[in-house]
Design a protein around this motif. Structure first.
Motif, mmCIF file in Angstrom:
data_model
loop_
_atom_site.group_PDB
_atom_site.id
_atom_site.type_symbol
_atom_site.label_atom_id
_atom_site.label_comp_id
_atom_site.label_asym_id
_atom_site.label_seq_id
_atom_site.Cartn_x
_atom_site.Cartn_y
_atom_site.Cartn_z
ATOM 1 N N THR A 1 20.515 -11.333 -32.175
ATOM 2 C CA THR A 1 20.681 -11.872 -33.518
ATOM 3 C C THR A 1 19.551 -11.411 -34.433
ATOM 4 O OG1 THR A 1 21.794 -13.827 -32.630
ATOM 5 C CG2 THR A 1 20.909 -13.994 -34.851
ATOM 6 N N ALA A 2 18.322 -11.419 -33.908
ATOM 7 C CA ALA A 2 17.177 -10.979 -34.709
ATOM 8 C C ALA A 2 17.294 -9.500 -35.067
ATOM 9 C CB ALA A 2 15.887 -11.237 -33.938
ATOM 10 N N ARG A 3 17.768 -8.695 -34.124
ATOM 11 C CA ARG A 3 17.967 -7.263 -34.428
ATOM 12 C C ARG A 3 19.018 -7.096 -35.515
ATOM 13 N NH1 ARG A 3 18.030 -6.749 -28.676
ATOM 14 N NH2 ARG A 3 16.068 -5.901 -27.858
ATOM 15 N N ALA A 4 20.098 -7.868 -35.405
ATOM 16 C CA ALA A 4 21.178 -7.760 -36.393
ATOM 17 C C ALA A 4 20.711 -8.149 -37.785
ATOM 18 C CB ALA A 4 22.356 -8.630 -35.967
ATOM 19 N N LYS A 5 19.734 -9.037 -37.866
ATOM 20 C CA LYS A 5 19.201 -9.454 -39.156
ATOM 21 C C LYS A 5 18.182 -8.471 -39.710
ATOM 22 C CE LYS A 5 19.812 -14.449 -38.553
ATOM 23 N NZ LYS A 5 19.141 -15.771 -38.466
ATOM 24 N N GLY A 6 17.864 -7.424 -38.947
ATOM 25 C CA GLY A 6 16.945 -6.405 -39.420
ATOM 26 C C GLY A 6 15.476 -6.732 -39.208
ATOM 27 N N VAL A 7 15.171 -7.592 -38.246
ATOM 28 C CA VAL A 7 13.778 -7.916 -37.955
ATOM 29 C C VAL A 7 13.061 -6.671 -37.438
ATOM 30 C CG1 VAL A 7 12.252 -9.334 -36.527
ATOM 31 C CG2 VAL A 7 14.341 -10.318 -37.475
ATOM 32 N N GLY A 8 11.853 -6.426 -37.932
ATOM 33 C CA GLY A 8 11.089 -5.251 -37.529
ATOM 34 C C GLY A 8 10.699 -5.281 -36.062
ATOM 35 N N GLN B 1 9.112 -7.888 -31.221
ATOM 36 C CA GLN B 1 8.447 -7.779 -29.917
ATOM 37 C C GLN B 1 7.512 -8.943 -29.645
ATOM 38 O OE1 GLN B 1 6.339 -4.098 -29.499
ATOM 39 N NE2 GLN B 1 5.335 -4.678 -27.591
ATOM 40 N N PHE B 2 6.685 -9.284 -30.613
ATOM 41 C CA PHE B 2 5.635 -10.271 -30.346
ATOM 42 C C PHE B 2 6.002 -11.684 -30.798
ATOM 43 C CE2 PHE B 2 3.261 -6.284 -30.241
ATOM 44 C CZ PHE B 2 2.511 -6.465 -29.087
#
Length: 326
Positions: free
Chosen positions: A226-233, A238-239
């Protein structure tokens, strides 16, 4: 503020463990072969009068049955009296009080370093699983985990103190230097570096392996997708997202590893002749000093159980789901 049900149950569990350890603390020193008088040596016993022997036996309570010694042991312990060390000719509390700060400083610094480095390296390695850096780190940590802490200490001592002469050979301060202020502090740090490095390397692999394994397991978790889909860097993903969850297994094991670091410090201190609890325990065992050995093991048991209790409370704060296990 009253404790919750889970908190009371956890506290009672730790108290029961402490009671068992205190009982074993009485039994184990008396299971050693011989008695304290034999530790004085045959020549000393031959030159000693019968009156002196009788007085030593009375002072060591060796003339009492074990049941009476056990009752006296508990009564004194509840009064805060750890006994009198006949090896050091001083109260046990005074002997331990002089050595405990050195051990706590050594253990605290090494535990902080191993936890921080293991956490960061484990998160990075798990994120880059299969990368040459990941394979190299994992191989190094697995190899390092098989080395005893005292063996690591001996290697560091031989290389950096004996061969290269970069650090002092032993002790916590330079004898008869008379330094004060910042120069004294620098001398203390110089003596502490090798023992801290030895203890850090001994506890680092488990923190690393726990964090890496947790990081690998959550890479494809729903919240990560979900975080990847929202465009999180990548760094935040990672951290902040992955790392916060990957640290939970390390926090869960923090109490156990703190106890491991504390007991491991006792052996490392013997290697470097560091004036902590390890040196005192060694002297107490050689002289069969029952009160000193009992007092030392009691303090170590209290510290280990306290570390476990605090780690449990920290884990419950970080992950409220843990409360369901109690």
């Amino acid at each position: 503020m009253f404790l919750g049900k889970s908190s009371r149950k956890g506290l009672l569990t730790h108290l029961f463990a402490l009671l068992v350890l205190i009982t074993l603390n009485f039994v184990l020193p008396r299971s050693m072969p011989g008695d304290p008088l034999q530790a004085l040596g045959e020549e000393a016993l031959l030159c000693m009068s019968e009156e002196t022997k009788a007085e030593l036996i009375r002072r060591m309570a060796l003339d009492q049955p074990l049941s009476a010694q056990f009752v006296s042991y508990w009564v004194n312990l509840l009064q805060g009296d750890l006994g009198y060390s006949y090896a050091y000719q001083a109260p046990v509390s005074a002997v331990i009080g002089g050595a405990l700060p050195w051990t706590l400083a050594l253990t605290g610094v090494s535990l902080l370093l191993s936890f921080s480095i293991g956490l960061l390296a484990g998160i990075y390695s798990g994120w880059r699983r299969g990368h040459p850096v990941d394979r190299g780190l994992s191989l190094a940590m697995v190899a390092l985990s098989g080395l005893p802490n005292y063996f690591i200490g001996v290697l560091l001592l031989l290389l950096f103190a004996v061969q290269l002469g970069w650090f002092p050979l032993s002790g916590a301060v330079t004898a008869y230097a008379g330094w004060t202020g910042l120069r004294w502090l620098g001398d203390v740090i110089a003596h502490m570096i090798l023992p801290v490095v030895a203890l850090t390397l001994a506890t680092l692999p488990e923190f690393y392996l726990l964090t890496r394994s947790a990081m690998v397991n959550i890479l494809d978790a729903p919240f990560m997708r979900t975080a990847r889909a929202k465009g999180v860097g990548p760094w935040r993903l990672q951290f902040r997202h992955g790392g916060r969850n990957a640290l939970l297994p390390s926090v869960a094991r923090l109490g156990v590893l703190a106890g491991k670091a504390l007991t491991g410090a006792l052996f490392v201190e013997m290697v470097f002749a560091y004036p902590g609890l390890g040196h005192v325990i060694h002297q107490g065992l050689l002289s069969r000093d029952y009160p000193l050995v009992q007092g030392l093991f009691f303090i170590v048991a209290c510290l280990v159980i306290t570390c476990n209790l605090l780690a449990d409370k920290l884990l419950q704060k970080l992950d409220p789901r843990v409360n369901d296990a109690y």
